[in-house]
Design a protein around this motif. Structure first.
Motif, PDB file in Angstrom:
ATOM      1  N   MET A 147       0.850  -1.191   0.000  1.00 19.98           N
ATOM      2  CA  MET A 147       0.000   0.000   0.000  1.00 19.98           C
ATOM      3  C   MET A 147       0.889   1.246   0.000  1.00 19.98           C
ATOM      4  SD  MET A 147      -2.989   1.113   2.654  1.00 19.98           S
ATOM      5  CE  MET A 147      -3.979  -0.315   2.232  1.00 19.98           C
ATOM      6  N   SER A 148       0.549   2.209  -0.845  1.00 16.30           N
ATOM      7  CA  SER A 148       1.391   3.392  -0.965  1.00 16.30           C
ATOM      8  C   SER A 148       1.267   4.288   0.266  1.00 16.30           C
ATOM      9  CB  SER A 148       0.986   4.191  -2.203  1.00 16.30           C
ATOM     10  OG  SER A 148      -0.263   4.823  -2.021  1.00 16.30           O
ATOM     11  N   GLU A 149       2.359   4.987   0.577  1.00 14.67           N
ATOM     12  CA  GLU A 149       2.339   5.922   1.698  1.00 14.67           C
ATOM     13  C   GLU A 149       1.360   7.054   1.439  1.00 14.67           C
ATOM     14  OE1 GLU A 149       6.255   7.252   2.519  1.00 14.67           O
ATOM     15  OE2 GLU A 149       7.023   5.268   3.040  1.00 14.67           O
ATOM     16  N   ASP A 150       1.196   7.415   0.178  1.00 18.32           N
ATOM     17  CA  ASP A 150       0.256   8.486  -0.155  1.00 18.32           C
ATOM     18  C   ASP A 150      -1.165   8.108   0.247  1.00 18.32           C
ATOM     19  OD1 ASP A 150       2.300   9.970  -1.170  1.00 18.32           O
ATOM     20  OD2 ASP A 150       1.875   9.526  -3.272  1.00 18.32           O
ATOM     21  N   LEU A 151      -1.534   6.854   0.025  1.00 19.39           N
ATOM     22  CA  LEU A 151      -2.885   6.411   0.354  1.00 19.39           C
ATOM     23  C   LEU A 151      -3.114   6.419   1.862  1.00 19.39           C
ATOM     24  CD1 LEU A 151      -5.121   5.594  -1.595  1.00 19.39           C
ATOM     25  CD2 LEU A 151      -4.626   3.209  -1.073  1.00 19.39           C
ATOM     26  N   VAL A 152      -2.113   6.005   2.613  1.00 16.72           N
ATOM     27  CA  VAL A 152      -2.218   6.019   4.073  1.00 16.72           C
ATOM     28  C   VAL A 152      -2.314   7.448   4.582  1.00 16.72           C
ATOM     29  CG1 VAL A 152      -1.068   5.395   6.221  1.00 16.72           C
ATOM     30  CG2 VAL A 152      -0.997   3.827   4.274  1.00 16.72           C
ATOM     31  N   ALA A 153      -1.498   8.351   4.023  1.00 15.45           N
ATOM     32  CA  ALA A 153      -1.537   9.756   4.434  1.00 15.45           C
ATOM     33  C   ALA A 153      -2.886  10.378   4.090  1.00 15.45           C
ATOM     34  CB  ALA A 153      -0.406  10.525   3.764  1.00 15.45           C
ATOM     35  N   GLN A 154      -3.411  10.027   2.935  1.00  8.42           N
ATOM     36  CA  GLN A 154      -4.712  10.563   2.531  1.00  8.42           C
ATOM     37  C   GLN A 154      -5.805  10.087   3.482  1.00  8.42           C
ATOM     38  OE1 GLN A 154      -5.710   9.676  -1.536  1.00  8.42           O
ATOM     39  NE2 GLN A 154      -7.734  10.600  -1.409  1.00  8.42           N
ATOM     40  N   ALA A 155      -5.722   8.825   3.912  1.00  9.56           N
ATOM     41  CA  ALA A 155      -6.703   8.298   4.855  1.00  9.56           C
ATOM     42  C   ALA A 155      -6.665   9.069   6.165  1.00  9.56           C
ATOM     43  CB  ALA A 155      -6.446   6.812   5.100  1.00  9.56           C
ATOM     44  N   ALA A 156      -5.462   9.374   6.641  1.00  5.29           N
ATOM     45  CA  ALA A 156      -5.334  10.139   7.884  1.00  5.29           C
ATOM     46  C   ALA A 156      -5.940  11.531   7.744  1.00  5.29           C
ATOM     47  CB  ALA A 156      -3.868  10.228   8.286  1.00  5.29           C
ATOM     48  N   GLN A 157      -5.727  12.153   6.580  1.00  5.49           N
ATOM     49  CA  GLN A 157      -6.286  13.480   6.348  1.00  5.49           C
ATOM     50  C   GLN A 157      -7.808  13.440   6.246  1.00  5.49           C
ATOM     51  OE1 GLN A 157      -4.263  14.735   2.808  1.00  5.49           O
ATOM     52  NE2 GLN A 157      -2.321  15.126   3.856  1.00  5.49           N
ATOM     53  N   ARG A 158      -8.333  12.339   5.749  1.00  6.22           N
ATOM     54  CA  ARG A 158      -9.782  12.213   5.563  1.00  6.22           C
ATOM     55  C   ARG A 158     -10.522  11.979   6.875  1.00  6.22           C
ATOM     56  NH1 ARG A 158     -12.447  14.084   1.235  1.00  6.22           N
ATOM     57  NH2 ARG A 158     -12.315  12.801  -0.635  1.00  6.22           N
ATOM     58  N   SER A 159      -9.839  11.497   7.888  1.00  3.37           N
ATOM     59  CA  SER A 159     -10.521  11.026   9.097  1.00  3.37           C
ATOM     60  C   SER A 159     -11.409  12.077   9.742  1.00  3.37           C
ATOM     61  CB  SER A 159      -9.493  10.511  10.111  1.00  3.37           C
ATOM     62  OG  SER A 159      -8.897   9.333   9.643  1.00  3.37           O
ATOM     63  N   ALA A 160     -10.916  13.298   9.849  1.00  2.00           N
ATOM     64  CA  ALA A 160     -11.702  14.345  10.512  1.00  2.00           C
ATOM     65  C   ALA A 160     -13.020  14.568   9.787  1.00  2.00           C
ATOM     66  CB  ALA A 160     -10.897  15.635  10.584  1.00  2.00           C
ATOM     67  N   SER A 161     -12.996  14.591   8.460  1.00  2.00           N
ATOM     68  CA  SER A 161     -14.215  14.791   7.690  1.00  2.00           C
ATOM     69  C   SER A 161     -15.149  13.591   7.810  1.00  2.00           C
ATOM     70  CB  SER A 161     -13.866  15.043   6.219  1.00  2.00           C
ATOM     71  OG  SER A 161     -15.038  15.200   5.440  1.00  2.00           O
ATOM     72  N   VAL A 162     -14.569  12.377   7.815  1.00  2.00           N
ATOM     73  CA  VAL A 162     -15.388  11.165   7.972  1.00  2.00           C
ATOM     74  C   VAL A 162     -16.103  11.191   9.314  1.00  2.00           C
ATOM     75  CG1 VAL A 162     -15.309   8.649   8.222  1.00  2.00           C
ATOM     76  CG2 VAL A 162     -13.955   9.765   6.436  1.00  2.00           C
ATOM     77  N   ILE A 163     -15.391  11.542  10.366  1.00  2.00           N
ATOM     78  CA  ILE A 163     -15.992  11.589  11.700  1.00  2.00           C
ATOM     79  C   ILE A 163     -17.074  12.659  11.767  1.00  2.00           C
ATOM     80  CG2 ILE A 163     -15.519  12.088  14.128  1.00  2.00           C
ATOM     81  CD1 ILE A 163     -12.663  10.908  13.576  1.00  2.00           C
ATOM     82  N   GLU A 164     -16.815  13.808  11.177  1.00  2.00           N
ATOM     83  CA  GLU A 164     -17.789  14.903  11.216  1.00  2.00           C
ATOM     84  C   GLU A 164     -19.116  14.501  10.558  1.00  2.00           C
ATOM     85  OE1 GLU A 164     -18.180  19.616   9.823  1.00  2.00           O
ATOM     86  OE2 GLU A 164     -16.436  18.431   9.246  1.00  2.00           O
ATOM     87  N   LEU A 165     -19.050  13.859   9.409  1.00  2.00           N
ATOM     88  CA  LEU A 165     -20.283  13.430   8.754  1.00  2.00           C
ATOM     89  C   LEU A 165     -20.965  12.328   9.552  1.00  2.00           C
ATOM     90  CD1 LEU A 165     -22.314  13.425   6.440  1.00  2.00           C
ATOM     91  CD2 LEU A 165     -20.760  11.914   5.162  1.00  2.00           C
ATOM     92  N   ALA A 166     -20.189  11.400  10.094  1.00  2.00           N
ATOM     93  CA  ALA A 166     -20.775  10.340  10.907  1.00  2.00           C
ATOM     94  C   ALA A 166     -21.496  10.905  12.126  1.00  2.00           C
ATOM     95  CB  ALA A 166     -19.688   9.356  11.343  1.00  2.00           C
ATOM     96  N   GLN A 167     -20.922  11.929  12.737  1.00  2.00           N
ATOM     97  CA  GLN A 167     -21.578  12.569  13.878  1.00  2.00           C
ATOM     98  C   GLN A 167     -22.937  13.144  13.482  1.00  2.00           C
ATOM     99  OE1 GLN A 167     -17.977  15.053  14.850  1.00  2.00           O
ATOM    100  NE2 GLN A 167     -18.513  14.497  16.954  1.00  2.00           N
ATOM    101  N   GLU A 168     -22.969  13.786  12.329  1.00  2.37           N
ATOM    102  CA  GLU A 168     -24.237  14.355  11.865  1.00  2.37           C
ATOM    103  C   GLU A 168     -25.273  13.264  11.632  1.00  2.37           C
ATOM    104  OE1 GLU A 168     -25.902  17.450   8.436  1.00  2.37           O
ATOM    105  OE2 GLU A 168     -23.757  16.983   8.553  1.00  2.37           O
TER     106      GLU A 168
END
Length: 399
Positions: free
Chosen positions: A1-22
């Motif tokens: 798995m590319s490091e870029d994909l892992v880094a992108q997942a980490a960056q996405r987490s805050a947005s994923v959590i925010e929508l899940a909360q809603e």
């Protein structure tokens, strides 16, 4: 798995959590709440990113889900991510230590009904759809994201509407976002369910006549069914790891004390396997019913009314989409094992609809699913996100 994909997942987490909360803050208990608010939140999010999506309706015109469709620029198979956004009921709300619709984060846990099953997964999947959409022209086939709001009722109306939709591409496989990080569920026992009605003459419970009531006849039938001979270990060489199971799940008959009832109904649930399928289940039940009617005759034959039937299913580890999911997890250093589940799941429905292969579970750790204080652990979210993202890309690029 590319490091870029892992880094992108980490960056996405805050947005994923925010929508899940809603989503958690909009109650969507199956068969209880209006689903429009929770689907509306998803529609707003998808529209804000210009992601193609549409509503799904059942035969009666009821809203049963959303379908996101990302078409690749090259020919190929379609694959589906599926997560339900309806939930179990709250149960005893006074027993919760926080509100079932809290949607907050406490000590690294996302809290509230649906956090584990499966609003966090739904949020992650639409984010993955957005990632895929940005590079769709280079991909083969397409990605669908099914957001079902008729799952916890047992109706699976969203999945049924999706599969019946003539405009939707039939998926080559489905990955269902149930939680739990140690296992990839690749199979499940099937089921055969029936309602059995036992009859007897009615009368006064104090009558001088000796009358065997319907409840007593039903009790004898329960004995016959509970003592029925089911195969134990798998016997057909299929490698299916679980035996069949028979359960009486409900008995209804009579009222008060002074009347011997003239009918009694039983709900019967049989979990089936390749070695003991739905025909075997029905044969066993009808044999027990015939034995009851011969031993303790009633005024009418005992009636067996089949209610539901799903086949068992099991993918091999090298079958898609299981192989892509396992490989993606392994590449990130996550040790997962495959599991055939005892309970049935939407994978059984898909197996019965033309043999569509499905995985049913890989997600974050959780507590309280369908119970009190449901919550999902967020530290592992970037890893889970990266695994699904990689698996989808591998499937859409033919790797």
């Amino acid at each position: 798995m590319s490091e870029d994909l892992v880094a992108q997942a980490a960056q996405r987490s805050a947005s994923v959590i925010e929508l899940a909360q809603e989503l958690i803050r909009r109650p969507s208990r199956g068969g209880i709440d209006d689903y429009a608010p929770v689907l509306g939140a998803l529609e707003d999010w998808l529209s804000g990113r210009a992601l193609p999506h549409r509503r799904l309706h059942d035969e009666a015109g009821q809203l049963v889900g959303l379908l996101v469709e990302i078409t690749g620029g090259r020919p190929g198979s379609w694959w589906t991510l599926d997560a339900c956004v309806d939930t179990a009921s709250f149960g005893d709300e006074s027993a919760w230590s926080f509100s079932p619709t809290a949607g907050d984060v406490e000590s690294g846990w996302l809290r509230g009904r649906g956090a584990a099953d499966s609003k966090l997964a739904a949020s992650a999947f639409v984010h993955i759809a957005a990632d895929v959409y940005a590079r769709a022209e280079s991909l083969h086939g397409g990605l669908a994201v099914l957001l079902d709001v008729d799952e916890h009722t047992g109706g699976f109306g969203g999945a049924r509407a999706y599969l019946a939709d003539p405009e939707a591409a039939r998926p080559a496989g489905v990955m269902i976002g149930y939680p739990g990080m140690d296992e990839v569920v690749v199979g499940g026992r099937g089921l055969w369910r029936a309602t059995i009605t036992v009859y007897a003459p009615s009368g006064h419970s104090g009558s001088s006549r000796s009358v065997l009531g319907a409840v007593s006849r039903a009790a004898r039938l329960v004995q016959l069914l509970d003592s029925a001979d089911l195969p134990g270990s798998p016997i057909d060489g299929s490698g299916f790891p679980l035996p069949p199971k028979l359960s009486i799940t409900a008995i209804h008959g009579g009222q008060g004390f002074s009347v011997s009832p003239d009918r009694c109904e039983l709900n019967l649930d049989i979990r089936t396997t390749p070695a003991f399928d739905d025909q075997d289940a029905e044969t066993l039940v009808r044999k027990a019913v015939d034995e009851l009617d011969a031993e303790l005759p009633g005024p009418a034959p005992t009636r067996v009314e089949p209610i539901a039937c799903w086949p068992p299913f099991r993918l091999q580890d090298d079958e898609q989409p299981a192989a892509a999911l396992i490989q993606a997890a392994t590449s990130l250093g996550i040790a997962v094992r495959t599991k055939t589940a005892g309970p049935s799941n939407i994978g059984n429905l898909l197996a019965g609809e033309g043999g569509i292969p499905a995985t049913a579970g890989f997600g974050v750790p959780y507590v309280g699913l369908h119970g009190i204080d449901e919550r999902a652990h967020l530290a592992e979210l970037p890893q889970v996100y990266a695994v699904y993202h990689q698996a989808v890309l591998d499937l859409l690029t033919g790797r």
